[in-house]
Design an enzyme around this catalytic site. Sequence first.
Site, PDB file in Angstrom:
ATOM      1  N   HIS A  52       0.843  -1.199   0.000  1.00  0.00           N
ATOM      2  CA  HIS A  52       0.000   0.000   0.000  1.00  0.00           C
ATOM      3  C   HIS A  52       0.874   1.243   0.000  1.00  0.00           C
ATOM      4  O   HIS A  52       2.097   1.148   0.123  1.00  0.00           O
ATOM      5  CB  HIS A  52      -1.000  -0.015   1.168  1.00  0.00           C
ATOM      6  N   HIS A  54       1.467   3.990   1.878  1.00  0.00           N
ATOM      7  CA  HIS A  54       1.999   4.790   2.986  1.00  0.00           C
ATOM      8  C   HIS A  54       3.523   4.925   2.932  1.00  0.00           C
ATOM      9  O   HIS A  54       4.226   3.989   2.531  1.00  0.00           O
ATOM     10  CB  HIS A  54       1.573   4.186   4.328  1.00  0.00           C
ATOM     11  N   ASP A  56       5.918   4.852   5.065  1.00  0.00           N
ATOM     12  CA  ASP A  56       6.803   3.903   5.757  1.00  0.00           C
ATOM     13  C   ASP A  56       6.883   2.563   5.019  1.00  0.00           C
ATOM     14  O   ASP A  56       7.568   1.643   5.462  1.00  0.00           O
ATOM     15  CB  ASP A  56       6.368   3.705   7.226  1.00  0.00           C
ATOM     16  N   HIS A  57       6.182   2.462   3.870  1.00  0.00           N
ATOM     17  CA  HIS A  57       6.228   1.241   3.050  1.00  0.00           C
ATOM     18  C   HIS A  57       6.836   1.482   1.666  1.00  0.00           C
ATOM     19  O   HIS A  57       7.285   0.546   1.026  1.00  0.00           O
ATOM     20  CB  HIS A  57       4.813   0.651   2.908  1.00  0.00           C
ATOM     21  N   HIS A 108      -7.425  -0.789   5.554  1.00  0.00           N
ATOM     22  CA  HIS A 108      -6.394   0.126   6.077  1.00  0.00           C
ATOM     23  C   HIS A 108      -6.222   1.261   5.069  1.00  0.00           C
ATOM     24  O   HIS A 108      -6.270   2.434   5.426  1.00  0.00           O
ATOM     25  CB  HIS A 108      -5.099  -0.647   6.281  1.00  0.00           C
ATOM     26  N   ASP A 130      -0.118  -3.730   6.373  1.00  0.00           N
ATOM     27  CA  ASP A 130      -0.722  -3.194   7.597  1.00  0.00           C
ATOM     28  C   ASP A 130      -2.185  -3.620   7.741  1.00  0.00           C
ATOM     29  O   ASP A 130      -2.998  -2.872   8.290  1.00  0.00           O
ATOM     30  CB  ASP A 130      -0.660  -1.656   7.600  1.00  0.00           C
ATOM     31  N   HIS A 168       4.683  -4.462  10.841  1.00  0.00           N
ATOM     32  CA  HIS A 168       5.032  -3.760  12.082  1.00  0.00           C
ATOM     33  C   HIS A 168       5.172  -4.714  13.263  1.00  0.00           C
ATOM     34  O   HIS A 168       4.433  -5.700  13.364  1.00  0.00           O
ATOM     35  CB  HIS A 168       3.984  -2.704  12.439  1.00  0.00           C
TER      36      HIS A 168
HETATM   37 FE    FE Z   1       2.815   0.986   8.126  1.00  0.00          FE
HETATM   38 ZN    ZN Z   2       0.098   1.764   6.524  1.00  0.00          ZN
END
Ligand code: FE
Ligand code: ZN
Length: 258
Positions: A52, A54, A56-57, A108, A130, A168
């Site tokens: 996805h 985001h 942090d990905h 998410h 996530d 995570h």
């Molecule tokens: Fe994340």
């Molecule tokens: Zn995420």
Amino acid sequence: MKLLPLPAFADNYIWMLQSSQGAIVVDPGDADPVLQALQRTGLPLRAILVTHHHGDHVGGVQALRQATGANVFGPAREAIPEPFTPLSDGDVLVLLGLRFQVLDIPGHTAGHIAFYCDQAPGGPLLLCGDTLFSGGCGRLFEGTPAQMLASLDRLAALADDTRLCCAHEYTLSNLQFARAIEPGNAALQAYSQHCAQLRASARPTLPSQLALERQINPFLRVRLPAVARAACAFDPSVDSAAPVSVFAALRRWKNEFR
Ligand code: FE
Ligand code: ZN
């Protein structure tokens, strides 16, 4: 075949799969841990998978692509650093000689996907970003409770011995919430102790196993009377006979749980 969770930021894992043919990574929010792992092993990077959009990905995607020339594969319905091969439900990728099936699992984010491989030596692999965490699930940033519950139900129906590779290390705090929902769940107590020991020695709690998650993860257990009762105690307006209503209440509760 080797499966490694490369730690990144405060609590992310970038999953790396290594074989004699090379390596693939999932959700590289940061390029550095991946480049270091490639350097250590001398393996070529064969593909970059993204679940996805985001930061942090995807934060390390551009740098990794530039450094390695690896192709990027990501969700068709989300904005991923271009160029990438758009994937949606039913698509199949063959990487390192293994078939990976793409699953649409919105909730998410609106276009979130997962990668499932049922041929991996050591048991099936689920790389689910996530959406499903050990003991918990992702927040609903772009989806409805009904969408997220349908996505979780779909993941929960995969093979018992599926290894859950989420993005995570949230397990301990998830389990603290899970124990508030089901204080009498013996499997949950045992798993909590096991995970606390792992974290005390700085080891990852992941991958988890799907059969275990069905026993301890409250978000996969919304049809159980004990879980429905806990949701009703939190919010008396919950319809305990409606799994979506129970799920929505648990998710709201978790958002404010300390
Ligand atoms: Fe994340
Ligand atoms: Zn995420």
